[in-house]
Motif scaffolding. Structure first.
Motif, PDB file in Angstrom:
ATOM      1  N   UNK A  18      32.770  38.769  43.447  1.00  0.00           N
ATOM      2  CA  UNK A  18      32.975  37.923  44.623  1.00  0.00           C
ATOM      3  C   UNK A  18      33.699  36.642  44.215  1.00  0.00           C
ATOM      4  N   UNK A  19      33.317  36.086  43.090  1.00  0.00           N
ATOM      5  CA  UNK A  19      34.006  34.900  42.561  1.00  0.00           C
ATOM      6  C   UNK A  19      35.472  35.214  42.294  1.00  0.00           C
ATOM      7  N   UNK A  20      35.727  36.376  41.719  1.00  0.00           N
ATOM      8  CA  UNK A  20      37.096  36.780  41.414  1.00  0.00           C
ATOM      9  C   UNK A  20      37.935  36.915  42.671  1.00  0.00           C
ATOM     10  N   UNK A  21      37.348  37.387  43.750  1.00  0.00           N
ATOM     11  CA  UNK A  21      38.103  37.566  44.987  1.00  0.00           C
ATOM     12  C   UNK A  21      38.660  36.242  45.505  1.00  0.00           C
ATOM     13  N   UNK A 263      25.423  31.327  39.437  1.00  0.00           N
ATOM     14  CA  UNK A 263      25.674  32.068  40.670  1.00  0.00           C
ATOM     15  C   UNK A 263      24.914  31.503  41.860  1.00  0.00           C
ATOM     16  N   UNK A 264      23.705  30.994  41.640  1.00  0.00           N
ATOM     17  CA  UNK A 264      22.950  30.435  42.764  1.00  0.00           C
ATOM     18  C   UNK A 264      23.662  29.233  43.361  1.00  0.00           C
ATOM     19  N   UNK A 265      24.221  28.377  42.511  1.00  0.00           N
ATOM     20  CA  UNK A 265      24.984  27.233  43.009  1.00  0.00           C
ATOM     21  C   UNK A 265      26.236  27.701  43.744  1.00  0.00           C
ATOM     22  N   UNK A 292      39.261  36.059  52.858  1.00  0.00           N
ATOM     23  CA  UNK A 292      40.166  37.178  52.585  1.00  0.00           C
ATOM     24  C   UNK A 292      39.820  38.310  53.556  1.00  0.00           C
ATOM     25  N   UNK A 293      40.618  38.468  54.558  1.00  0.00           N
ATOM     26  CA  UNK A 293      40.286  39.478  55.562  1.00  0.00           C
ATOM     27  C   UNK A 293      41.528  40.125  56.154  1.00  0.00           C
ATOM     28  N   UNK A 294      42.590  40.177  55.367  1.00  0.00           N
ATOM     29  CA  UNK A 294      43.767  40.897  55.831  1.00  0.00           C
ATOM     30  C   UNK A 294      43.777  42.290  55.211  1.00  0.00           C
ATOM     31  N   UNK A 295      44.558  43.171  55.789  1.00  0.00           N
ATOM     32  CA  UNK A 295      44.667  44.521  55.250  1.00  0.00           C
ATOM     33  C   UNK A 295      45.178  44.488  53.815  1.00  0.00           C
ATOM     34  N   UNK A 296      46.124  43.595  53.554  1.00  0.00           N
ATOM     35  CA  UNK A 296      46.663  43.477  52.195  1.00  0.00           C
ATOM     36  C   UNK A 296      45.593  43.013  51.222  1.00  0.00           C
ATOM     37  N   UNK A 297      44.774  42.032  51.647  1.00  0.00           N
ATOM     38  CA  UNK A 297      43.675  41.550  50.796  1.00  0.00           C
ATOM     39  C   UNK A 297      42.784  42.711  50.364  1.00  0.00           C
ATOM     40  N   UNK A 298      42.402  43.533  51.316  1.00  0.00           N
ATOM     41  CA  UNK A 298      41.452  44.606  51.026  1.00  0.00           C
ATOM     42  C   UNK A 298      42.089  45.727  50.200  1.00  0.00           C
ATOM     43  N   UNK A 299      43.335  46.005  50.432  1.00  0.00           N
ATOM     44  CA  UNK A 299      44.025  47.043  49.648  1.00  0.00           C
ATOM     45  C   UNK A 299      44.148  46.621  48.190  1.00  0.00           C
ATOM     46  N   UNK A 300      44.494  45.368  47.961  1.00  0.00           N
ATOM     47  CA  UNK A 300      44.634  44.874  46.591  1.00  0.00           C
ATOM     48  C   UNK A 300      43.289  44.909  45.874  1.00  0.00           C
ATOM     49  N   UNK A 301      42.231  44.465  46.557  1.00  0.00           N
ATOM     50  CA  UNK A 301      40.901  44.464  45.938  1.00  0.00           C
ATOM     51  C   UNK A 301      40.428  45.879  45.638  1.00  0.00           C
ATOM     52  N   UNK A 302      40.623  46.781  46.575  1.00  0.00           N
ATOM     53  CA  UNK A 302      40.173  48.158  46.377  1.00  0.00           C
ATOM     54  C   UNK A 302      40.875  48.796  45.188  1.00  0.00           C
ATOM     55  N   UNK A 303      42.174  48.543  45.051  1.00  0.00           N
ATOM     56  CA  UNK A 303      42.930  49.105  43.923  1.00  0.00           C
ATOM     57  C   UNK A 303      42.465  48.499  42.600  1.00  0.00           C
ATOM     58  N   UNK A 315      31.615  43.555  47.123  1.00  0.00           N
ATOM     59  CA  UNK A 315      32.765  42.653  47.003  1.00  0.00           C
ATOM     60  C   UNK A 315      33.977  43.218  47.727  1.00  0.00           C
ATOM     61  N   UNK A 316      34.151  44.535  47.662  1.00  0.00           N
ATOM     62  CA  UNK A 316      35.278  45.169  48.352  1.00  0.00           C
ATOM     63  C   UNK A 316      35.166  44.973  49.862  1.00  0.00           C
ATOM     64  N   UNK A 317      33.947  45.077  50.387  1.00  0.00           N
ATOM     65  CA  UNK A 317      33.738  45.003  51.821  1.00  0.00           C
ATOM     66  C   UNK A 317      33.623  43.570  52.340  1.00  0.00           C
ATOM     67  N   UNK A 318      33.566  42.593  51.435  1.00  0.00           N
ATOM     68  CA  UNK A 318      33.408  41.204  51.851  1.00  0.00           C
ATOM     69  C   UNK A 318      34.681  40.667  52.488  1.00  0.00           C
ATOM     70  N   UNK A 319      34.530  39.600  53.250  1.00  0.00           N
ATOM     71  CA  UNK A 319      35.677  38.981  53.919  1.00  0.00           C
ATOM     72  C   UNK A 319      35.837  37.505  53.567  1.00  0.00           C
ATOM     73  N   UNK A 320      34.944  37.006  52.742  1.00  0.00           N
ATOM     74  CA  UNK A 320      35.048  35.604  52.359  1.00  0.00           C
ATOM     75  C   UNK A 320      33.809  35.151  51.618  1.00  0.00           C
ATOM     76  N   UNK A 321      33.819  33.898  51.245  1.00  0.00           N
ATOM     77  CA  UNK A 321      32.690  33.311  50.525  1.00  0.00           C
ATOM     78  C   UNK A 321      32.234  32.082  51.300  1.00  0.00           C
TER      79      UNK A 321
END
Length: 373
Positions: A18-21, A263-265, A292-303, A315-321
């Protein structure tokens, strides 16, 4: 400010993906490389893990059976040539022999420890060293299989999480039904990763690649720096005591603060923590990084996360932090035990408890350096 490739060194299940995203969202300026060193650690001819030692089919089907530590460094070099700053998030024990075994330099990296001319540099001898890892040289104090000269090429930061949460999360990935997806059919306590993270952390401080200053948040426009003591006495989980001198290599770490994120912080105060991290590593903060909630965002993360199926689905299914709705209340040890027993059975709860206890000292040691929020 250092512009070296950023290396976020962590242990499994630290909310690190999630941090990496967050930083994958800055693909106009950053090139993210997701956990590259696991290819060599698990599958390649220099593999340190025994997880797939007797499963040649799995190693071959992974696509990484020929990956060495050298090929991974070559990949990083190729991707850095594109002009963007490299951002790597990886499990640091992928660079360290398991179970506290002594480290020697990976055969494919041996050329980085030898002079260009003189005894021991002929092609025949190098070829022989690559065939026999046990004969490769070790660097005093270096717990990794990577020469310090190559470690020096990274801007190291660190991400940690309380073992009470990371260990059961990892255990869950090694039992049904998730094990069929992850391919990890047995829980290895040696893969908890805290001991290796602490030893690498201390070594990088010892040789001056991080510190002595510690990163901190910025409040009211003021920069509050902490400075570690000149010498710190450290006690490992096995009782070994050592003295670590900060900044022993002069100004090597001038622009590389000690930057440890808990991670808690991160989950409670994502904007504050990400801002502080960006300042520490020299990245311009943008609030858009937290979404991150565009189609491109999710395609890049999934790959990017495809090779470690089952570990990164959230993390793949997330849309933001964004901040957690409620902070976790601290449970008693008895409450943790009861929860683990209910979820994983008596044997699972026992394994988790033993692993948590074994790693708490290293976690608490690293936590004292974490960003104060």
């Amino acid at each position: 400010m250092s512009q070296k490739p950023i290396f976020v060194a962590t242990h499994p299940r630290a909310c690190s993906t999630a941090f990496e995203r967050v930083f994958m969202a800055r693909r106009n300026t950053l090139q993210c490389i997701h956990e590259p060193f696991g290819d060599a650690f698990y599958f390649g001819p220099e593999r340190l893990s025994v997880r797939y030692e007797h499963d040649e089919k799995a190693r071959r089907e992974s696509g990484f059976s020929e990956s060495t530590y050298r090929t991974i460094f070559d990949r990083i070099e190729r991707e850095s040539a594109e002009g963007k700053r490299i951002f790597i998030k990886d499990i640091i024990h992928y660079l360290v022999p398991p179970d506290g075994a002594p480290a020697s330099i990976a055969p494919s990296l041996i050329q980085h420890t030898l002079p260009k001319r003189g005894i021991g540099t002929n092609g025949e001898e190098l070829a022989q060293q690559k065939k026999t890892p046990c004969n490769t040289p070790a660097e005093p104090g270096n717990p990794t299989v990577v020469p310090t000269s190559l470690l020096a090429g990274f801007h190291f930061t660190f991400l940690i999480r309380d073992p009470h949460y990371s260990i059961p999360s990892y255990y869950r990935c090694t039992i049904p039904p998730l094990d069929a997806m992850t391919g990890f059919y047995e829980f290895y306590p040696s893969e908890a990763g805290y001991d290796e993270l602490r030893r690498v952390f201390d070594y990088l401080r010892q040789v001056g690649l991080v510190g002595p200053k510690t990163a901190s948040v910025v409040e009211n426009g003021d920069h509050h720096d902490g400075t570690a003591a000149a010498t710190t006495t450290t006690t490992t989980s096995n009782g070994t005591t050592t003295n670590i001198a900060n900044g022993t290599n002069g100004d090597q770490s001038e622009d590389v603060e000690i930057c440890v994120i808990d991670a808690d912080n991160l989950l409670d105060h994502p904007e504050t923590v990400i801002k502080a991290f960006c300042r520490s590593v020299g990245i311009e903060y943008d609030p858009a990084m937290l979404k991150w909630d565009t189609e491109e965002d999710h395609e890049i993360a999934k790959a990017a996360f495809e090779k470690w199926k089952g570990f990164h689905e959230d993390a793949i299914q997330s849309t933001g932090l964004k901040p957690r709705c409620e902070r976790k209340s601290r449970k008693s040890e008895e409450e943790f035990d009861a929860e683990w027993k209910q979820r994983f059975g008596e044997q699972g709860a026992r394994i988790i408890r033993e692993t948590v206890n074994r790693n708490m000292a290293d976690y608490l040691y690293l936590k004292q350096f974490a960003l104060k929020v």
